[in-house]
Scaffold this active site. Structure first.
Site, PDB file in Angstrom:
ATOM      1  N   ARG A   1       7.555   8.647  10.187  1.00  0.00           N
ATOM      2  CA  ARG A   1       6.362   7.896  10.571  1.00  0.00           C
ATOM      3  C   ARG A   1       6.390   7.530  12.057  1.00  0.00           C
ATOM      4  O   ARG A   1       5.350   7.497  12.709  1.00  0.00           O
ATOM      5  CB  ARG A   1       6.294   6.677   9.662  1.00  0.00           C
ATOM      6  CG  ARG A   1       5.241   5.683   9.904  1.00  0.00           C
ATOM      7  CD  ARG A   1       3.892   6.132   9.427  1.00  0.00           C
ATOM      8  NE  ARG A   1       3.002   4.996   9.484  1.00  0.00           N
ATOM      9  CZ  ARG A   1       2.554   4.453  10.601  1.00  0.00           C
ATOM     10  NH1 ARG A   1       2.899   4.975  11.741  1.00  0.00           N
ATOM     11  NH2 ARG A   1       1.760   3.407  10.576  1.00  0.00           N
TER      12      ARG A   1
ATOM     13  N   ARG B   1       6.956   3.144   2.882  1.00  0.00           N
ATOM     14  CA  ARG B   1       7.797   2.430   3.849  1.00  0.00           C
ATOM     15  C   ARG B   1       9.127   1.914   3.340  1.00  0.00           C
ATOM     16  O   ARG B   1       9.982   1.538   4.125  1.00  0.00           O
ATOM     17  CB  ARG B   1       7.002   1.262   4.434  1.00  0.00           C
ATOM     18  CG  ARG B   1       5.983   1.729   5.435  1.00  0.00           C
ATOM     19  CD  ARG B   1       5.111   0.614   5.880  1.00  0.00           C
ATOM     20  NE  ARG B   1       4.371   0.075   4.743  1.00  0.00           N
ATOM     21  CZ  ARG B   1       3.468  -0.877   4.834  1.00  0.00           C
ATOM     22  NH1 ARG B   1       3.216  -1.433   5.993  1.00  0.00           N
ATOM     23  NH2 ARG B   1       2.829  -1.298   3.766  1.00  0.00           N
TER      24      ARG B   1
ATOM     25  N   TYR C   1     -13.911  -2.307   0.953  1.00  0.00           N
ATOM     26  CA  TYR C   1     -13.307  -2.161   2.290  1.00  0.00           C
ATOM     27  C   TYR C   1     -14.376  -1.893   3.346  1.00  0.00           C
ATOM     28  O   TYR C   1     -14.307  -2.387   4.467  1.00  0.00           O
ATOM     29  CB  TYR C   1     -12.276  -1.029   2.303  1.00  0.00           C
ATOM     30  CG  TYR C   1     -10.952  -1.420   1.690  1.00  0.00           C
ATOM     31  CD1 TYR C   1     -10.039  -2.192   2.397  1.00  0.00           C
ATOM     32  CD2 TYR C   1     -10.610  -1.027   0.400  1.00  0.00           C
ATOM     33  CE1 TYR C   1      -8.827  -2.563   1.847  1.00  0.00           C
ATOM     34  CE2 TYR C   1      -9.392  -1.389  -0.163  1.00  0.00           C
ATOM     35  CZ  TYR C   1      -8.506  -2.162   0.560  1.00  0.00           C
ATOM     36  OH  TYR C   1      -7.312  -2.536   0.009  1.00  0.00           O
TER      37      TYR C   1
ATOM     38  N   ASP D   1      -4.499   8.602   1.718  1.00  0.00           N
ATOM     39  CA  ASP D   1      -4.954   7.227   1.520  1.00  0.00           C
ATOM     40  C   ASP D   1      -6.378   7.244   0.976  1.00  0.00           C
ATOM     41  O   ASP D   1      -7.125   8.203   1.200  1.00  0.00           O
ATOM     42  CB  ASP D   1      -4.923   6.434   2.834  1.00  0.00           C
ATOM     43  CG  ASP D   1      -4.973   4.939   2.551  1.00  0.00           C
ATOM     44  OD1 ASP D   1      -3.930   4.374   2.198  1.00  0.00           O
ATOM     45  OD2 ASP D   1      -6.057   4.351   2.629  1.00  0.00           O
TER      46      ASP D   1
ATOM     47  N   ARG E   1       2.765   4.553  -4.838  1.00  0.00           N
ATOM     48  CA  ARG E   1       3.390   4.343  -3.524  1.00  0.00           C
ATOM     49  C   ARG E   1       4.870   4.720  -3.537  1.00  0.00           C
ATOM     50  O   ARG E   1       5.685   4.067  -2.878  1.00  0.00           O
ATOM     51  CB  ARG E   1       3.242   2.891  -3.060  1.00  0.00           C
ATOM     52  CG  ARG E   1       1.820   2.449  -2.846  1.00  0.00           C
ATOM     53  CD  ARG E   1       1.366   2.787  -1.425  1.00  0.00           C
ATOM     54  NE  ARG E   1      -0.025   2.431  -1.253  1.00  0.00           N
ATOM     55  CZ  ARG E   1      -0.432   1.316  -0.644  1.00  0.00           C
ATOM     56  NH1 ARG E   1       0.427   0.484  -0.149  1.00  0.00           N
ATOM     57  NH2 ARG E   1      -1.715   1.072  -0.532  1.00  0.00           N
TER      58      ARG E   1
HETATM   59  O1  CP3 Z   1       2.978   7.388  -2.798  1.00  0.00           O
HETATM   60  C1  CP3 Z   1       1.762   7.212  -3.052  1.00  0.00           C
HETATM   61  O2  CP3 Z   1       1.364   6.483  -3.973  1.00  0.00           O
HETATM   62  C2  CP3 Z   1       0.745   8.024  -2.251  1.00  0.00           C
HETATM   63  C3  CP3 Z   1       0.216   7.417  -1.104  1.00  0.00           C
HETATM   64  C4  CP3 Z   1      -0.801   6.300  -1.126  1.00  0.00           C
HETATM   65  C5  CP3 Z   1      -1.004   5.503   0.017  1.00  0.00           C
HETATM   66  N1  CP3 Z   1      -2.094   4.711  -0.194  1.00  0.00           N
HETATM   67  C6  CP3 Z   1      -0.182   5.558   1.242  1.00  0.00           C
HETATM   68  C7  CP3 Z   1      -0.191   4.402   2.172  1.00  0.00           C
HETATM   69  C8  CP3 Z   1      -1.727   5.908  -2.079  1.00  0.00           C
HETATM   70  C9  CP3 Z   1      -1.918   6.385  -3.509  1.00  0.00           C
HETATM   71  C10 CP3 Z   1      -2.557   4.916  -1.476  1.00  0.00           C
HETATM   72  C11 CP3 Z   1      -3.713   4.317  -2.154  1.00  0.00           C
HETATM   73  C12 CP3 Z   1      -4.347   3.140  -1.566  1.00  0.00           C
HETATM   74  N2  CP3 Z   1      -4.566   2.858  -0.241  1.00  0.00           N
HETATM   75  C13 CP3 Z   1      -4.940   2.117  -2.334  1.00  0.00           C
HETATM   76  C14 CP3 Z   1      -5.002   2.080  -3.837  1.00  0.00           C
HETATM   77  C15 CP3 Z   1      -3.755   1.584  -4.430  1.00  0.00           C
HETATM   78  C16 CP3 Z   1      -3.505   0.115  -4.207  1.00  0.00           C
HETATM   79  O3  CP3 Z   1      -2.555  -0.196  -3.472  1.00  0.00           O
HETATM   80  O4  CP3 Z   1      -4.251  -0.708  -4.758  1.00  0.00           O
HETATM   81  C17 CP3 Z   1      -5.476   1.180  -1.436  1.00  0.00           C
HETATM   82  C18 CP3 Z   1      -6.176  -0.117  -1.805  1.00  0.00           C
HETATM   83  C19 CP3 Z   1      -5.254   1.663  -0.115  1.00  0.00           C
HETATM   84  C20 CP3 Z   1      -5.691   1.070   1.183  1.00  0.00           C
HETATM   85  C21 CP3 Z   1      -4.519   0.789   2.021  1.00  0.00           C
HETATM   86  N3  CP3 Z   1      -3.827   1.734   2.745  1.00  0.00           N
HETATM   87  C22 CP3 Z   1      -3.898  -0.459   2.231  1.00  0.00           C
HETATM   88  C23 CP3 Z   1      -4.318  -1.762   1.585  1.00  0.00           C
HETATM   89  C24 CP3 Z   1      -2.816  -0.241   3.111  1.00  0.00           C
HETATM   90  C25 CP3 Z   1      -1.877  -1.252   3.677  1.00  0.00           C
HETATM   91  C26 CP3 Z   1      -0.784  -1.393   2.665  1.00  0.00           C
HETATM   92  C27 CP3 Z   1       0.331  -2.231   3.135  1.00  0.00           C
HETATM   93  O5  CP3 Z   1       1.254  -2.401   2.297  1.00  0.00           O
HETATM   94  O6  CP3 Z   1       0.340  -2.689   4.300  1.00  0.00           O
HETATM   95  C28 CP3 Z   1      -2.763   1.140   3.386  1.00  0.00           C
HETATM   96  C29 CP3 Z   1      -1.793   1.825   4.234  1.00  0.00           C
HETATM   97  C30 CP3 Z   1      -0.876   2.751   3.518  1.00  0.00           C
HETATM   98  N4  CP3 Z   1      -1.273   3.662   2.582  1.00  0.00           N
HETATM   99  C31 CP3 Z   1       0.524   2.893   3.766  1.00  0.00           C
HETATM  100  C32 CP3 Z   1       0.948   3.930   2.921  1.00  0.00           C
HETATM  101  C33 CP3 Z   1       2.339   4.498   2.833  1.00  0.00           C
HETATM  102  C34 CP3 Z   1       1.340   2.119   4.779  1.00  0.00           C
HETATM  103  C35 CP3 Z   1       0.991   2.641   6.133  1.00  0.00           C
HETATM  104  C36 CP3 Z   1       2.124   2.660   7.122  1.00  0.00           C
HETATM  105  O7  CP3 Z   1       3.060   3.460   6.982  1.00  0.00           O
HETATM  106  O8  CP3 Z   1       2.047   1.868   8.088  1.00  0.00           O
END
Ligand code: CP3
Length: 351
Positions: free
Chosen positions: A46, A37, A159, A83, A33
């Site tokens: 965004r 954000r 999920y 994602d 990540r």
């Molecule tokens: O920089 C990176 O690592 C690349 C981008 C990336 C994202 N999601 C962007 C993202 C990666 C590698 C992921 C993987 C991901 N997504 C996982 C596996 C890693 C982990 O965290 O365990 C999982 C479980 C998800 C599912 C997911 N997507 C969740 C649980 C959420 C909400 C997270 C939160 O903090 O609220 C997302 C949304 C998400 N994926 C965001 C980002 C930047 C936030 C979305 C936004 O900008 O509103």
């Protein structure tokens, strides 16, 4: 057409050298990540998108977001901005990102829902991701590697079955006990979809791929961990190795506790990402098998200061005897001041 594998052992990219088993000191660094954000430039972009998924599906935006942490911190690898939930989404399941709530999915109920899933839709439905990878690759210098990724079948299934994250997943847990064969079938479809997706990401430009089994820790018996984390991931690793030999696969069974070694031995991953609960001693033991990545508690990076600097130095020192990629134990916390990331990178590189 199968591309000719690149001779990665001679690459100038530190990340790929380590994933090929070489020791590099200071170790290459990237953070899960790292695009997201906590960066003001991400929040700015965004705002211009119709939503998170729209952002992922816009190659111009997604490639720019992928490159933001590279420009700011000089990371050794870019992880493509996307994602894990693009997989169910491309198979026609409804996926929404409600502001402040995380992902919300339409829940998957029974036999008919699973039978209707078509894994062959996943690559055609994610062509913007392939274009993002191409754009990022063209912009990177010859020391920065490009990482593709996908969610592991069990995490995606969790999920899809429960419809939301949050770590409890009561319906998924119930299915492991009450309808394990259906969960097997769902994981098999997802293994096929994820294998195709990772191969396509490699063909687009990814030089290494990571499989995120974020909820593997829910599988709390040896038997269930083998059945729904190891077995599906093993089939994906075998497939990627067979179809695109030479491209390293990093596995991340988060929360696997004392099952990391078993995971490495049984899945055949080329490198292992561990969480912050995993001790440096355990990492050293794993390092005798494969390159290791991870461990720094994201909360330490959130807090910053001497505790962060000392932890970074301790991790580097402890793991300096073998192949090591510096990373966190989980994603960057969104309240993290970007300066703390700069502090981490400077402490690691000894400047
Ligand atoms: O920089 C990176 O690592 C690349 C981008 C990336 C994202 N999601 C962007 C993202 C990666 C590698 C992921 C993987 C991901 N997504 C996982 C596996 C890693 C982990 O965290 O365990 C999982 C479980 C998800 C599912 C997911 N997507 C969740 C649980 C959420 C909400 C997270 C939160 O903090 O609220 C997302 C949304 C998400 N994926 C965001 C980002 C930047 C936030 C979305 C936004 O900008 O509103």
């Amino acid at each position: 057409m199968t591309p000719i594998p690149t001779p990665q052992a001679t690459t100038a990219k530190p990340l790929l050298r380590v994933l090929n088993g070489q020791r590099v000191d200071p170790p290459p660094v990237w953070l899960m990540r790292q695009a997201g954000r906590y960066l003001p430039e991400y929040r700015e972009l965004r705002k211009q998108a119709a939503g998170f998924m729209a952002c992922c599906n816009n190659p111009e935006m997604a490639s720019e977001i992928t490159l933001q942490p590279i420009r700011r911190f000089g990371m050794d690898a870019a992880i493509v901005f996307s994602d894990i939930l693009i997989v169910p989404h491309a198979m026609g399941r409804i996926v929404r990102f409600a502001e402040g709530e995380g992902p919300l999915l339409e829940t998957l109920c029974g036999e008919a829902d699973v039978a209707a899933l078509d894994p062959d839709l996943v690559v055609p439905g994610n062509q913007p991701l392939m274009e993002t990878l191409c754009r990022v690759a063209a912009a990177l210098d010859d020391t920065t590697a490009l990482i593709g990724f996908a969610g592991a079948p069990f995490t995606l299934a969790s999920y899809m079955i429960d419809g939301r994250g949050g770590g409890v997943f009561p319906r998924t847990r119930a299915m492991t006990a009450e309808n394990p064969d259906l969960l097997d079938r769902l994981c098999a479809v997802l293994s096929e979809a994820v294998s195709q997706l990772l191969v396509a990401e490699i063909d687009a430009a990814a030089e290494a791929v990571q499989i995120f089994d974020s909820w593997a820790g829910l599988l709390d018996s040896d038997e269930s961990f083998m059945r729904w984390s190891i077995t599906p991931i093993r089939s994906i690793v075998e497939r990627v190795h067979r179809e695109r030999p030479g491209v390293p696969v990093i596995g991340f069974p988060r929360g696997a506790g004392d099952r990391y070694q078993n995971f490495v031995e049984e899945t055949g991953v080329d490198a292992i990402q561990v969480d912050q609960m995993t001790s440096l001693e355990t990492m050293k033991a794993l390092q005798t098998l494969v390159p290791v990545q991870g461990n720094l508690d994201p909360e330490l990076m959130l807090a910053g200061g001497d505790d962060l600097v000392n932890a970074v130095r301790r991790i580097r020192e402890t793991l300096s005897g073998g192949p090591h990629v510096f990373n966190l134990g989980h994603g960057v916390v969104k309240e993290t001041p970007p300066e703390h990331v700069a502090t981490l990178v400077a402490a690691l590189r000894g400047v």
